[in-house]
Design a protein around this motif. Structure first.
Motif, short mmCIF file in Angstrom:
data_model
loop_
_atom_site.label_atom_id
_atom_site.label_comp_id
_atom_site.label_asym_id
_atom_site.label_seq_id
_atom_site.Cartn_x
_atom_site.Cartn_y
_atom_site.Cartn_z
N GLN A 88 0.83 -1.21 0.00
CA GLN A 88 0.00 0.00 0.00
C GLN A 88 0.86 1.26 0.00
O GLN A 88 0.59 2.22 -0.74
CB GLN A 88 -0.93 -0.01 1.21
N LEU A 89 1.91 1.25 0.81
CA LEU A 89 2.78 2.42 0.88
C LEU A 89 3.59 2.60 -0.39
O LEU A 89 3.90 3.73 -0.80
CB LEU A 89 3.70 2.30 2.09
N GLU A 90 3.97 1.50 -1.04
CA GLU A 90 4.69 1.62 -2.31
C GLU A 90 3.81 2.30 -3.36
O GLU A 90 4.28 3.14 -4.13
CB GLU A 90 5.13 0.24 -2.79
N ALA A 91 2.52 1.94 -3.38
CA ALA A 91 1.60 2.60 -4.30
C ALA A 91 1.44 4.06 -3.93
O ALA A 91 1.38 4.94 -4.81
CB ALA A 91 0.24 1.88 -4.29
N ALA A 92 1.36 4.35 -2.63
CA ALA A 92 1.23 5.74 -2.19
C ALA A 92 2.46 6.56 -2.57
O ALA A 92 2.35 7.74 -2.93
CB ALA A 92 1.00 5.80 -0.68
N VAL A 95 2.19 7.49 -6.21
CA VAL A 95 1.23 8.57 -6.42
C VAL A 95 1.83 9.91 -5.99
O VAL A 95 1.72 10.92 -6.71
CB VAL A 95 -0.06 8.28 -5.63
N ALA A 96 2.50 9.92 -4.82
CA ALA A 96 3.10 11.16 -4.33
C ALA A 96 4.20 11.65 -5.25
O ALA A 96 4.33 12.85 -5.51
CB ALA A 96 3.64 10.94 -2.91
N GLU A 97 5.01 10.74 -5.76
CA GLU A 97 6.08 11.14 -6.67
C GLU A 97 5.52 11.65 -8.00
O GLU A 97 6.07 12.58 -8.60
CB GLU A 97 7.03 9.95 -6.90
N ALA A 98 4.43 11.03 -8.45
CA ALA A 98 3.81 11.51 -9.68
C ALA A 98 3.26 12.94 -9.49
O ALA A 98 3.41 13.80 -10.38
CB ALA A 98 2.69 10.57 -10.11
N GLN A 334 7.36 12.42 3.22
CA GLN A 334 6.69 11.73 4.32
C GLN A 334 6.26 10.33 3.91
O GLN A 334 6.42 9.36 4.68
CB GLN A 334 5.47 12.54 4.76
N THR A 335 5.77 10.18 2.70
CA THR A 335 5.33 8.86 2.24
C THR A 335 6.52 7.92 2.11
O THR A 335 6.43 6.74 2.48
CB THR A 335 4.61 8.99 0.89
N ARG A 336 7.65 8.42 1.59
CA ARG A 336 8.84 7.57 1.47
C ARG A 336 9.35 7.13 2.84
O ARG A 336 9.77 5.98 3.02
CB ARG A 336 9.94 8.31 0.70
N GLU A 337 9.36 8.05 3.82
CA GLU A 337 9.81 7.68 5.16
C GLU A 337 8.89 6.65 5.80
O GLU A 337 9.35 5.73 6.49
CB GLU A 337 9.89 8.94 6.04
N THR A 338 7.59 6.80 5.59
CA THR A 338 6.65 5.81 6.13
C THR A 338 6.90 4.45 5.49
O THR A 338 6.85 3.42 6.17
CB THR A 338 5.21 6.27 5.88
N LEU A 339 7.17 4.42 4.20
CA LEU A 339 7.49 3.16 3.51
C LEU A 339 8.78 2.57 4.06
O LEU A 339 8.86 1.35 4.28
CB LEU A 339 7.60 3.41 2.01
#
Length: 472
Positions: A88-92, A95-98, A334-339
């Motif tokens: 789920q976080l990889e998909a997030a 999306v965030a990078e896009a 933030q999304t990358r750190e959570t991943l």
């Protein structure tokens, strides 16, 4: 006669004395040859294999007595939940990078090219209007040219009417704002984000309570905090999207649409004026001044269109606003750190042997729920065997840390192992019961630990061994 009778007794006494001395020599260390001797049992350091996170034990791949090498898998916790979280976080992250890439790149190349084409067209219209102004001086003299001019003016009126209709329709869409379906979807996203935030806050409170009781690690508490923060950020983002839809178009977009309508009306008025002028010129040969006025009006209209096209192109080239880029950058980080944190948590599900050794005890079975620090298996570190001998109090001062020792074992009578004294007890104790006779157990001794890490894997825990410590 009496001496003859005493000879057997004296002989027996000598034999007993020699035997007693031999026993005394084997039991009491001496320093006659510059060494202290002692006996003991080979031991090894116990390494407890325990998880760093709580979870259900999915697999234990070793059994008691198995030999393992450093890095071998010992056990594995169930990773299904963490696998789903990582996916789920990889998909997030994607999306965030896009979103960040779109914010950094600004308008698409196709949009910029279209704006440039519109500007070029407007500039071409200016050139055409300038040419029309030049020819207006002589156009009234030729009836065929006036008829063509009238036909062209009529076509421009129709085109201007179509342009005005398109501009008014675009303005109506801007004023009406987002479609109800888009607003409903945004509201649903806000509700979903609120539910996720409440769940994350509940999980955080539960983890904090467990943390105060010592049931979970600080790392798990930090992970729950990060999850709560991520859910809060997602809720804020959903609310911002809903507010943006409910607020409707930005003021500059509305102004641009209104300007387009005004411009389209001006174009239509100019086209109609040009059509009337062309009709009059065709009927009664319009005066040169009126024809010039109509040409100038057309030129002004073309220049206004060119300014509007330039403004549109500049808006696209300016790119995304800085605050939007910053928000997208922070969301991506933030999304990358959570991943990264989720991947670290998942890696903790695999328990590996930290060193070469032998499995002494298997303390958990698949299907059991284990907590942080609860032992799953116990290894005996075969790379660092050691021997503990007990030295009498009278010999304590002769031994120093770092003294060399030669160790022999009953299992290897023709082999010697080199070691060094690494620990000397600071307090005396009575001789352990499993080492000496009842008489010897009442004597005070000091334990001495001899490191045998260079002995390879020959010496095993439980082997009796003797040590000769070379004193300085």
């Amino acid at each position: 006669m009496r001496l003859a009778k005493l000879r057997p007794v004296l002989g027996a006494a000598v034999v007993l004395a020699a035997f007693g001395y031999a026993v005394w020599r084997t039991r009491l260390p001496d320093v006659d040859d510059g060494a202290v001797r002692g006996s003991g049992v080979i031991e090894a350091t116990e390494v407890i294999i325990a998880p760093r996170i709580s979870g259900r034990l999915a697999e234990v791949v070793v059994n008691e007595g198995d030999t393992v090498k450093a890095g071998d898998l010992i056990a594995r916790l169930d990773t299904s939940e963490l696998d789903a979280q990582v996916a789920q976080l990889e998909a997030a992250v994607k999306v965030a990078e896009a979103r960040l890439e779109a914010a950094l790149n600004g308008a698409r190349p196709e949009q910029i090219e279209a704006a440039r084409a519109a500007l070029a067209q407007a500039n071409a219209a200016i050139a055409g209007a300038q040419a029309a102004s030049r020819t207006a001086r002589t156009g009234f003299e030729r009836t065929t040219e006036l008829r063509a001019a009238h036909d062209a003016a009529t076509m421009r009126v129709k085109a201007a009417e179509a342009q005005l209709a398109d501009a008014e329709q675009a303005l109506a869409l801007v004023r009406s704002g987002a479609r109800s379906r888009q607003v409903d979807q945004a509201r649903a996203a806000v509700q979903q984000a609120e539910v996720a935030l409440r769940k994350a806050e509940t999980d955080l409170r539960r983890v904090e309570g467990l943390s105060r009781d010592g049931a979970v690690s600080d790392q798990q508490r930090d992970a729950a905090t990060a999850a709560r923060d991520a859910a809060a950020a997602q809720l804020n983002q959903a609310k911002a999207a809903l507010a943006d839809l409910e607020a409707g178009a930005r003021p500059e977009e509305l102004r641009r649409a209104e300007l387009a309508v005004v411009q389209a009306k001006a174009n239509l008025e100019a086209a109609r004026l040009a059509e009337r002028s062309a009709a009059e010129a065709l009927s009664d040969r319009l005066s040169p001044r009126s024809a010039l006025d109509a040409a100038n009006t057309t030129l002004q209209t073309a220049r206004a269109q060119a300014r509007a096209a330039r403004a549109q192109l500049d808006l696209l080239l300016a790119g995304t606003r800085p605050e939007e880029v910053r928000a997208a950058t922070e969301q991506s980080q933030q999304t990358r750190e959570t991943l990264r944190l989720a991947r670290v948590q998942r890696s903790h599900c695999f328990l590996y042997a930290p060193t070469n050794g032998v499995v002494k005890t298997r303390m958990a079975e698949p299907g059991e729920t284990v907590t942080i620090g609860s032992p799953v298996a116990v290894l005996l570190d075969s790379t660092r065997p050691w021997l503990r001998v007990f030295i009498p109090e009278s010999r304590y001062g002769l031994i120093k840390i770092g003294d060399r020792a030669t160790v022999t074992a009953d299992s290897f009578p023709n082999r010697q192992f080199e070691g060094r004294v690494v620990e000397i007890a600071s307090e005396a104790e009575f001789t352990p019961k499993n080492v000496q006779s009842p008489e010897e157990r009442v004597k005070l001794v000091f334990g001495v630990k001899i490191d045998l890490r260079n002995a390879g894997d020959a010496l095993k825990p439980g082997m009796p061994a003797d040590a000769v410590i070379a004193v300085r």
